[in-house]
Design an enzyme around this catalytic site. Structure first.
Site, short mmCIF file in Angstrom:
data_model
loop_
_atom_site.label_atom_id
_atom_site.label_comp_id
_atom_site.label_asym_id
_atom_site.label_seq_id
_atom_site.Cartn_x
_atom_site.Cartn_y
_atom_site.Cartn_z
N LYS A 9 0.85 -1.20 0.00
CA LYS A 9 0.00 0.00 0.00
C LYS A 9 0.88 1.24 0.00
O LYS A 9 2.07 1.21 0.35
CB LYS A 9 -0.93 0.02 1.22
CG LYS A 9 -0.25 0.01 2.59
CD LYS A 9 0.25 1.34 3.09
CE LYS A 9 0.88 1.24 4.49
NZ LYS A 9 1.55 2.50 4.91
N PRO A 102 9.50 -4.93 0.66
CA PRO A 102 10.58 -4.72 1.63
C PRO A 102 10.04 -4.44 3.02
O PRO A 102 9.02 -3.77 3.19
CB PRO A 102 11.34 -3.51 1.07
CG PRO A 102 10.38 -2.82 0.16
CD PRO A 102 9.49 -3.89 -0.39
N GLY A 104 10.09 -2.73 6.74
CA GLY A 104 10.48 -1.44 7.27
C GLY A 104 10.44 -0.33 6.24
O GLY A 104 11.13 0.67 6.39
N GLY A 106 7.41 1.10 4.99
CA GLY A 106 6.18 1.88 4.99
C GLY A 106 5.17 1.43 3.95
O GLY A 106 4.20 2.13 3.66
N GLY A 108 3.50 -1.50 4.22
CA GLY A 108 2.47 -2.30 4.87
C GLY A 108 2.58 -3.79 4.65
O GLY A 108 1.58 -4.51 4.81
N GLY A 109 3.76 -4.29 4.32
CA GLY A 109 3.88 -5.71 3.99
C GLY A 109 3.46 -6.64 5.10
O GLY A 109 2.74 -7.62 4.87
N SER A 111 1.39 -6.06 7.67
CA SER A 111 -0.06 -5.96 7.88
C SER A 111 -0.82 -6.65 6.75
O SER A 111 -1.84 -7.31 6.96
CB SER A 111 -0.47 -4.49 7.97
OG SER A 111 0.08 -3.88 9.11
N SER A 112 -0.32 -6.49 5.52
CA SER A 112 -0.97 -7.12 4.37
C SER A 112 -0.86 -8.64 4.45
O SER A 112 -1.83 -9.36 4.18
CB SER A 112 -0.35 -6.61 3.07
OG SER A 112 -1.04 -7.10 1.95
N ASP A 144 -3.11 -0.95 10.64
CA ASP A 144 -3.24 -0.99 9.19
C ASP A 144 -3.94 -2.24 8.67
O ASP A 144 -4.36 -2.29 7.51
CB ASP A 144 -1.86 -0.91 8.52
CG ASP A 144 -1.27 0.49 8.56
OD1 ASP A 144 -1.96 1.41 9.02
OD2 ASP A 144 -0.11 0.64 8.12
#
Length: 287
Positions: A9, A102, A104, A106, A108-109, A111-112, A144
């Site tokens: 995201k 990647p 860290g 930002g 959202g990996g 959370s996704s 998130d």
């Protein structure tokens, strides 16, 4: 076997408008998905006589299996259903993670990935949990997670959990991933972080855009972020997503975005992806 995407995201803006007594920050932000995704493959095993075993492979270096949000999501889903009286034996499951987003950055990996685990396991185990229920479970894993569970581009308020559907323009983005890992806690705890940005309406934010209050802090602390923003600003409006470190700029067509990416200095990493107002995960499962 079931293979599902976990999309990245972007925060198209991130305004911090206040802080609660418990330390959590009050936000106004626009979320939009990217068609750049991790992939989770769910392979069911035997039915378990007790609670099913969830195995994640490969393990992420530095993150214990039980501390990974994917496993945590599965365990919370099981606990929720057991509390609701569902005692049906469930299959053990191995989840193979193909990690592209990647950490860290930002994007959202984590959370996704957690969201895809909740939706995928709910589908695989035929638990029948609604999207509202899965979003509620996901909120306990991170602010998130609900936006990924619900699957629509969103205007978010509160700590990020109050979501309203929006339809920002679906641009083709160049995303640069600086070689640094930024802690969300580090940014939000910084004494110089702006915490009193003017409150905006959704209409005004969509018309006028916004900025990222976390960006000046990240730029000052990480020269890699500052350099990436400066370089990308030569080609378009550049800004940072989330608490960093990734930065992005949007273009109307893929040819232009590809040309910008091709000019990227050799020692930097980046990618091109389309913004999506409907999550690729929801499109795959036709939710």
């Amino acid at each position: 076997m079931l293979t599902l995407p976990a999309p990245a995201k972007l925060n198209l803006m991130l305004h911090i408008i206040g802080r609660r007594d418990d330390g959590y920050h009050l936000l106004q932000t626009q979320f939009q998905f990217l068609d750049f995704c991790d992939q989770l493959t769910f392979s069911p095993g035997d039915k378990s006589s007790s609670d099913p075993v969830i195995v994640l492979t490969p393990e992420i270096p530095g993150v214990a299996n039980e501390d990974n949000l994917i496993v945590k999501a599965g365990l919370r889903l099981i606990s929720y259903c057991r509390e609701k009286g569902n005692t049906t034996p469930l299959n053990d499951v191995t989840i193979e993670l193909d990690k592209k987003i990647p950490m860290g950055g930002g994007l959202g990996g984590g959370s996704s990935d957690a969201s895809t685990a909740l939706i995928g396991l709910n589908h695989l185990w035929q638990l029948g949990c609604s999207i509202d229920e899965l979003a509620e479970i996901g909120l306990a894993l991170g602010a998130d997670v609900p936006v990924f569970v619900r699957g629509f581009a969103a205007w978010a308020e509160g700590v990020g959990e109050k979501l309203s559907p929006i339809e920002p323009k679906e641009l083709c983005y160049v995303v640069i991933c600086p070689d640094c890992h930024i802690s969300t806690q580090e940014i939000f705890c910084h004494p110089e972080l702006t915490r009193d940005t003017e409150i905006m309406t959704i209409t005004r934010a969509l018309d006028q855009g916004g900025h990222n209050d976390c960006e000046p802090i990240a730029k000052a602390a990480y020269k890699e972020v500052a350099e990436a923003l400066d370089w990308l600003s030569q080609h378009g409006k550049s800004q940072m997503t989330g608490t960093g470190a990734c930065v992005f700029a949007g273009f109307n067509d893929k040819e232009t975005a590809d040309a910008v990416l091709a000019a990227l200095p050799e020692h930097w990493q980046g990618f091109v992806a389309w913004g999506k107002n409907r999550s690729p995960l929801h499109s795959t499962l036709a939710i």
